[in-house]
Motif scaffolding. Sequence first.
Motif, mmCIF file in Angstrom:
data_model
loop_
_atom_site.group_PDB
_atom_site.id
_atom_site.type_symbol
_atom_site.label_atom_id
_atom_site.label_comp_id
_atom_site.label_asym_id
_atom_site.label_seq_id
_atom_site.Cartn_x
_atom_site.Cartn_y
_atom_site.Cartn_z
ATOM 1 N N GLU A 1 0.838 -1.193 0.000
ATOM 2 C CA GLU A 1 0.000 0.000 0.000
ATOM 3 C C GLU A 1 0.873 1.244 0.000
ATOM 4 N N PHE A 2 0.484 2.243 -0.796
ATOM 5 C CA PHE A 2 1.297 3.457 -0.924
ATOM 6 C C PHE A 2 1.480 4.138 0.427
ATOM 7 N N THR A 3 2.715 4.428 0.736
ATOM 8 C CA THR A 3 3.044 5.126 1.988
ATOM 9 C C THR A 3 3.369 6.578 1.651
ATOM 10 N N GLY A 4 2.436 7.463 1.922
ATOM 11 C CA GLY A 4 2.587 8.874 1.578
ATOM 12 C C GLY A 4 3.337 9.664 2.629
ATOM 13 N N GLY A 5 3.324 10.981 2.452
ATOM 14 C CA GLY A 5 4.098 11.871 3.309
ATOM 15 C C GLY A 5 3.749 11.778 4.783
ATOM 16 N N ASP A 6 2.470 11.604 5.085
ATOM 17 C CA ASP A 6 2.062 11.512 6.492
ATOM 18 C C ASP A 6 2.672 10.294 7.172
ATOM 19 N N VAL A 7 2.758 9.189 6.415
ATOM 20 C CA VAL A 7 3.357 7.964 6.961
ATOM 21 C C VAL A 7 4.852 8.179 7.211
ATOM 22 N N TYR A 8 5.528 8.831 6.270
ATOM 23 C CA TYR A 8 6.952 9.125 6.452
ATOM 24 C C TYR A 8 7.167 10.013 7.674
ATOM 25 N N GLN A 9 6.335 11.024 7.805
ATOM 26 C CA GLN A 9 6.486 11.950 8.925
ATOM 27 C C GLN A 9 6.311 11.224 10.264
ATOM 28 N N ALA A 10 5.406 10.258 10.295
ATOM 29 C CA ALA A 10 5.089 9.571 11.545
ATOM 30 C C ALA A 10 5.973 8.361 11.825
ATOM 31 N N GLU A 11 6.419 7.655 10.764
ATOM 32 C CA GLU A 11 6.997 6.332 10.988
ATOM 33 C C GLU A 11 8.387 6.107 10.406
ATOM 34 N N PHE A 12 8.903 7.030 9.608
ATOM 35 C CA PHE A 12 10.232 6.804 9.028
ATOM 36 C C PHE A 12 11.301 7.011 10.096
ATOM 37 N N ASP A 13 12.133 6.008 10.276
ATOM 38 C CA ASP A 13 13.186 6.029 11.300
ATOM 39 C C ASP A 13 14.539 6.232 10.620
ATOM 40 N N PHE B 1 8.977 -2.201 -2.842
ATOM 41 C CA PHE B 1 8.970 -1.923 -1.402
ATOM 42 C C PHE B 1 10.390 -1.949 -0.862
ATOM 43 N N PHE B 2 10.565 -1.331 0.299
ATOM 44 C CA PHE B 2 11.818 -1.459 1.044
ATOM 45 C C PHE B 2 11.488 -1.349 2.519
ATOM 46 N N MET B 3 12.295 -1.991 3.335
ATOM 47 C CA MET B 3 12.073 -2.005 4.777
ATOM 48 C C MET B 3 12.983 -0.987 5.454
ATOM 49 N N VAL B 4 12.425 -0.276 6.422
ATOM 50 C CA VAL B 4 13.211 0.591 7.295
ATOM 51 C C VAL B 4 12.907 0.138 8.715
ATOM 52 N N GLY B 5 13.830 -0.627 9.297
ATOM 53 C CA GLY B 5 13.511 -1.301 10.536
ATOM 54 C C GLY B 5 12.375 -2.273 10.268
ATOM 55 N N PRO B 6 11.349 -2.297 11.113
ATOM 56 C CA PRO B 6 10.223 -3.213 10.905
ATOM 57 C C PRO B 6 9.152 -2.675 9.960
ATOM 58 N N LYS B 7 9.293 -1.411 9.520
ATOM 59 C CA LYS B 7 8.257 -0.762 8.712
ATOM 60 C C LYS B 7 8.505 -0.967 7.219
ATOM 61 N N ARG B 8 7.460 -1.354 6.509
ATOM 62 C CA ARG B 8 7.521 -1.563 5.067
ATOM 63 C C ARG B 8 7.029 -0.307 4.353
ATOM 64 N N PHE B 9 7.856 0.241 3.470
ATOM 65 C CA PHE B 9 7.499 1.424 2.692
ATOM 66 C C PHE B 9 7.343 1.054 1.227
#
Length: 269
Positions: free
Chosen positions: A11-23, A207-215
């Motif tokens: 599922e598309f991970t938009g800017g809000d997801v990056y702001q909240a979950e990108f580590d 897709f790519f993983m950043v820690g446990p989060k899939r982007f």
Amino acid sequence: MCRFRVSIMTEFTGGDVYQAEFDPKAFLEYFKFGDTWRDDFLIFILKQYCKTFTSGVVKGDTLIDIGSGPNIHQLLSACESFKEIIASDYTDRNHWELEKWLKNEPGAFDWTPVVEYVCELEGNREKASEKEAKLRKTIKQILKCDVHKSNPMDPIVLPPADCLISSLCLEAACKDLNTYRNALKNINSLLKPGGHLVLSGDLGCSFFMVGPKRFSCLVLGEEFLRKVLSETGFIIQEFEVLFRGDDIIDDSSDFSGMYFILARKEEAI
């Protein structure tokens, strides 16, 4: 010919997801030399940057980095050819991580092995500390950037730059090929006619993983990239690809290769 792996739709991970979950700290793990297959791709891109920015052709007063993330590797060779670098990113955490390195604060990511390798490529391995100092001095600003805006740096209006660099940004920020095309048009507006675009990223990646989060990542191929750059006013001067071997098994991303493009913005008629 580009090769693509079959993968589960992300599922598309938009800017809000990056702001909240990108580590950013988890993402920076990709940039540690560690005698793994990933080193080949980091070395590939560092060699391309070195060749491009030591050629004497790509130079000027100002370079803008679109979507810097928490990274500096893409700027190590560039700082020798430009008087001023403007870094940018969408997320606050990436700004903070980059600021931490710029101020040489405790807990900042240790780029020393990468810096030493770039200095070795440039023939000055013993000058690593000087290279870091020069880059810190050359990066003048870190700005908020949104490639979906007609002026990606809005509300700030920048003079047109001599060069744009962007790595692993647009394919992560765009949900479809038309959005990617529009984002390229938007960043084109930041560049002088005749200026250079240095663009790199992943081919065939969903897709790519950043820690446990899939982007999510927009699947790109060479044919589309050549077409869309031409459509948005760029003339490709170099297009290099390093493919991922079929024997590499890794669940952190499904990319099939990495591309590097040097292009020039068409002159105004």
